[in-house]
Design a protein around this motif. Structure first.
Motif, mmCIF file in Angstrom:
data_model
loop_
_atom_site.group_PDB
_atom_site.id
_atom_site.type_symbol
_atom_site.label_atom_id
_atom_site.label_comp_id
_atom_site.label_asym_id
_atom_site.label_seq_id
_atom_site.Cartn_x
_atom_site.Cartn_y
_atom_site.Cartn_z
ATOM 1 N N VAL A 91 -20.542 -9.809 18.388
ATOM 2 C CA VAL A 91 -19.968 -11.149 18.561
ATOM 3 C C VAL A 91 -20.988 -12.178 18.095
ATOM 4 N N TRP A 139 -24.129 -12.844 13.460
ATOM 5 C CA TRP A 139 -23.574 -11.960 14.491
ATOM 6 C C TRP A 139 -24.774 -11.537 15.346
ATOM 7 N N GLU A 168 -12.997 -10.023 24.116
ATOM 8 C CA GLU A 168 -12.655 -11.147 23.231
ATOM 9 C C GLU A 168 -11.991 -12.270 24.022
ATOM 10 N N GLU A 169 -11.076 -11.890 24.910
ATOM 11 C CA GLU A 169 -10.359 -12.895 25.695
ATOM 12 C C GLU A 169 -11.290 -13.586 26.701
ATOM 13 N N CYS A 190 -15.048 -15.168 22.178
ATOM 14 C CA CYS A 190 -15.781 -14.847 20.944
ATOM 15 C C CYS A 190 -15.029 -13.783 20.152
ATOM 16 N N GLU A 191 -14.856 -14.035 18.883
ATOM 17 C CA GLU A 191 -14.254 -13.050 17.999
ATOM 18 C C GLU A 191 -15.143 -11.802 17.967
ATOM 19 N N LEU A 238 -16.286 -8.309 16.177
ATOM 20 C CA LEU A 238 -16.367 -7.511 14.960
ATOM 21 C C LEU A 238 -16.409 -6.043 15.378
ATOM 22 N N ARG A 241 -15.335 -5.247 6.811
ATOM 23 C CA ARG A 241 -14.351 -6.126 7.435
ATOM 24 C C ARG A 241 -14.302 -7.430 6.635
ATOM 25 N N GLU A 246 -12.040 -9.559 6.215
ATOM 26 C CA GLU A 246 -11.401 -10.665 6.934
ATOM 27 C C GLU A 246 -12.383 -11.348 7.885
ATOM 28 N N ARG A 247 -13.482 -10.684 8.203
ATOM 29 C CA ARG A 247 -14.546 -11.263 9.034
ATOM 30 C C ARG A 247 -15.777 -11.614 8.198
#
Length: 349
Positions: A81, A111, A133-134, A138-139, A141, A286, A288-289
């Motif tokens: 994260v 990160w 995450e919730e 924090c997103e 990976l 990843r 998309e990240r």
């Protein structure tokens, strides 16, 4: 040699050194295992046991017992994260609160918090990641291991090496494809034994007998179960797990590489053979990240300059591709793999 290493080394005599470097694996699977250890050391059984206890109490050993192999037993993944600086401790507390998080390190990177989640099933693993995450905002990976080229944190430490295995020429390596879903054939007793020993063995003259009493099974059956778990790869090794930080290995760097996909296996095997590479594995990109890296290597060292020199060597001679160096700056959590249970999350008997 660092001052910390020198201080530790001054407290270790020749017999201690033989235990530290010689018994990180190969601990006997027999009712009185310290008899064999003592014979190897040339001391009494009681002295061998007492020395292991003292080395554990002094923090030179982190654990005593089996090192489990999560990709074989259940489902695990590396994750990261980007924890805001002003919430770093708060985010770490949430992540570390999960028993299934067995490693968590701060790293010098965008990160900046890297942790491992291990569970009995992929579904439970992914549920924990979603909760993290919730709860942190924090997103996450998520980077499960896809191929294991080389993973072995067993190396001699009673020395002046600047980096792990400085004196060795080559290590054995083989590429092993990793599934995100365990395929191990575990009996009910195997599961009870794994849950009982995941935190380590009792430090007694009869650890397997103690485990047998805890799982309510004959000691002969427990010994057979442990032998099977070793043979099947659920247990990687049994012995004394060294605390590398205490022994001076605190310049530890995870290096991530953007290797062309058609070269990945060849280069992974080649790099995995290098003795100073303690970990080498394939994880997914990843995009998309904005994470383009697919090969991970780890180098453990006592001196950052020496570690950087080995990374320079990797980049020049073996991996002439884009890479980033993520030095660990703080150990936030470090334990063996831990499971809530293994019985309910696997197929019935």
């Amino acid at each position: 040699m660092s001052q910390g290493t020198a201080d530790w080394r001054a407290r270790v005599d020749a017999v201690d050194a033989a235990i530290v470097d010689g018994w990180q694996s190969g601990f006997p699977v027999r009712e009185r295992p310290f008899e064999a250890v003592a014979a190897d050391l040339g001391v009494a059984e009681s002295e061998a046991l007492e020395r292991v206890r003292r080395l554990y109490d002094e923090g030179i050993f982190r654990r005593f017992g089996p090192v489990l192999n999560p990709p074989v037993i259940g489902s695990s993944t590396l994750a990261a994260v980007r924890a805001p600086v002003d919430r770093f401790d708060e985010v770490a507390a949430v992540i570390n609160g999960y028993e299934q998080v067995n490693h968590n390190y701060a790293r010098d990177h965008e990160w900046n918090m890297w942790f491992v989640v291990t569970a009995a099933s992929k579904e439970r693993r992914d549920a924990i990641l979603a909760e993290i995450e919730e709860r942190t905002g924090c997103e996450v990976l998520v980077l499960p291991m896809l191929t294991d080229f080389y993973i072995d944190l067993e190396f001699p430490v009673v020395n002046g090496d600047r980096f792990a295995r400085e004196s060795l020429a080559e290590t054995d390596v083989s590429a092993t494809t990793i599934s995100e879903r365990a395929a191990a054939d575990l009996s009910a007793l195997d599961r009870r034994v794994l849950l009982e020993v995941q935190g380590g063995f009792p430090l007694s003259a009869t650890p397997y007998r103690d485990v047998a009493a805890a799982v309510d099974a004959p000691v002969a059956d427990v010994l057979a179960s442990v032998e099977k778990l070793l043979a099947d790869g659920c247990i990687k090794r049994i012995g004394c797990v060294v605390n590398h930080l205490v022994t001076g290995f605190d310049a530890n760097c995870m290096v991530v590489w953007d290797v062309p996909d058609d070269e990945l296996d060849e280069r992974g095997v080649e790099v995995g053979k290098l003795p100073y590479v303690t970990l080498c594995y394939h994880r997914p990109r990843r995009p998309e990240r904005e994470w383009p890296y697919n090969l991970f290597t780890m180098i453990h060292g006592r001196e950052q300059d020496a570690v950087d020199a080995k990374i320079d060597e990797l980049a020049a001679e073996y991996l002439p591709v884009t890479h980033e160096r993520l030095y660990s700056t703080e150990t936030l959590k470090q334990t063996g793999a831990r499971y809530e249970d293994l019985v309910d999350e696997h197929a019935g008997e």
